[in-house]
Design a protein around this motif. Sequence first.
Motif, PDB file in Angstrom:
ATOM      1  N   TYR A   1      52.653  99.302  46.274  1.00  0.00           N
ATOM      2  CA  TYR A   1      51.389  99.198  46.026  1.00  0.00           C
ATOM      3  C   TYR A   1      50.663  99.117  44.786  1.00  0.00           C
ATOM      4  O   TYR A   1      51.239 100.122  43.800  1.00  0.00           O
TER       5      TYR A   1
ATOM      6  N   GLN B   1      46.937  99.976  42.804  1.00  0.00           N
ATOM      7  CA  GLN B   1      45.513 100.433  43.096  1.00  0.00           C
ATOM      8  C   GLN B   1      44.727 100.331  41.902  1.00  0.00           C
ATOM      9  O   GLN B   1      45.197 100.847  40.728  1.00  0.00           O
TER      10      GLN B   1
ATOM     11  N   GLY C   1      40.778 100.470  47.159  1.00  0.00           N
ATOM     12  CA  GLY C   1      42.050 100.768  47.997  1.00  0.00           C
ATOM     13  C   GLY C   1      43.333 100.229  47.413  1.00  0.00           C
ATOM     14  O   GLY C   1      43.434  99.226  46.758  1.00  0.00           O
ATOM     15  N   PRO C   2      44.322 100.683  48.024  1.00  0.00           N
ATOM     16  CA  PRO C   2      45.602 100.303  47.487  1.00  0.00           C
ATOM     17  C   PRO C   2      46.155  98.656  48.096  1.00  0.00           C
ATOM     18  O   PRO C   2      45.208  98.592  49.447  1.00  0.00           O
TER      19      PRO C   2
ATOM     20  N   TYR D   1      52.292 102.230  42.896  1.00  0.00           N
ATOM     21  CA  TYR D   1      52.861 103.260  44.046  1.00  0.00           C
ATOM     22  C   TYR D   1      54.157 102.605  44.389  1.00  0.00           C
ATOM     23  O   TYR D   1      54.191 101.684  45.016  1.00  0.00           O
TER      24      TYR D   1
ATOM     25  N   LEU E   1      52.088 105.797  55.743  1.00  0.00           N
ATOM     26  CA  LEU E   1      52.669 105.822  54.430  1.00  0.00           C
ATOM     27  C   LEU E   1      52.419 107.160  53.892  1.00  0.00           C
ATOM     28  O   LEU E   1      51.546 107.789  54.044  1.00  0.00           O
TER      29      LEU E   1
ATOM     30  N   PHE F   1      52.369 108.430  50.113  1.00  0.00           N
ATOM     31  CA  PHE F   1      52.082 108.115  48.656  1.00  0.00           C
ATOM     32  C   PHE F   1      52.397 109.020  47.940  1.00  0.00           C
ATOM     33  O   PHE F   1      51.858 110.428  48.227  1.00  0.00           O
ATOM     34  N   GLY F   2      53.142 109.030  46.671  1.00  0.00           N
ATOM     35  CA  GLY F   2      53.113 110.096  45.539  1.00  0.00           C
ATOM     36  C   GLY F   2      51.861 109.871  44.661  1.00  0.00           C
ATOM     37  O   GLY F   2      50.814 109.373  44.900  1.00  0.00           O
ATOM     38  N   LYS F   3      52.017 110.234  43.456  1.00  0.00           N
ATOM     39  CA  LYS F   3      50.795 110.205  42.559  1.00  0.00           C
ATOM     40  C   LYS F   3      50.876 108.630  41.860  1.00  0.00           C
ATOM     41  O   LYS F   3      50.090 108.467  40.940  1.00  0.00           O
TER      42      LYS F   3
END
Lengths: 110, 114
Positions: free
Chosen positions: A36, A38, A43-44, A87, A98, A100-102
Motif C-alpha cells: 500500500y 500512503q 488513507g492508504p 507499506y 490488515l 500494518f507496520g511503520k
Amino acid sequence: LAKTTQPISMDSYEGQEVNITCSHNNIATNDYITWYQQFPSQGPRFIIQGYKTKVTNEVASLFIPADRKSSTLSLPRVSLSDTAVYYCLGARSGNTPLVFGKGTRLSVIA
Amino acid sequence: GAGVSQSPSNKVTEKGKDVELRCDPISGHTALYWYRQSLGQGLEFLIYFQGNSAPDKSGLPSDRFSAERTGGSVSTLTIQRTQQEDSAVYLCASSPGTAYYEQYFGPGTRLTVT
C-alpha cells in the motif's frame, strides 16, 4: 498474519528506479504479499499484490522469490509525486484485518 | 464512482467528552473496517464488520471505544470520555467481499483531544 520488516526510509532522485525490500520470514501459506502507498493526510491506497514470482501493473512491479520470505517493490522512474510511505503486509482473503507496520518513507528529490 | 467518505475531517474535543466519527463505505461493499493511526506510526486495527455477522472487536483498545454499523452501510465509531492518548487519525476502509484482499480507505478523521 506475518510480521514484516522494511527500511524506515529511503531517498531517491527523480527518474531513478527505486526498489524497496521487505522481509516476512514467517509468512503463512495463504497470505498474499500486498503493498500500500500512503500520501500525507490521506488513507492508504492499494498498489500491488502477489503470491510468488513477479507481478507487474501500471504502477509498480513486485518480485517474490520462491521461498516467499521476502519481496521487493520496484517503482520505475520515480517522480516527486511518488514521495509517500510504502507499506508491505501479508493479506488474507476472508476479510481479515490488515496488519500494518511503520512502512518505508520514500523521499524523491529533484 | 464515489469512494469511502468520512466525517468530520477534523474534530477537536475536550478531555472527557464523547465523540462520534462517521464512515460511509463504498456502496455494495459488505466489509467495513476501522483503523487508528497515531502521528508517525503505522495503522492499528480497531474493529471490523462483515455483512450481518457479529463484528470483530478484537482491536478496540478499551471499553470506551464502540462502533456500530446500521443497515449494512454507514458506520459510527464512538469514543466515550476521550483521553489525550486518543488523539490520532481514525481511518475507515471497506471491501467488496470475502474473496477480496484489497481494502479501500477513506481520508480519515483527525481527532485532537485537548
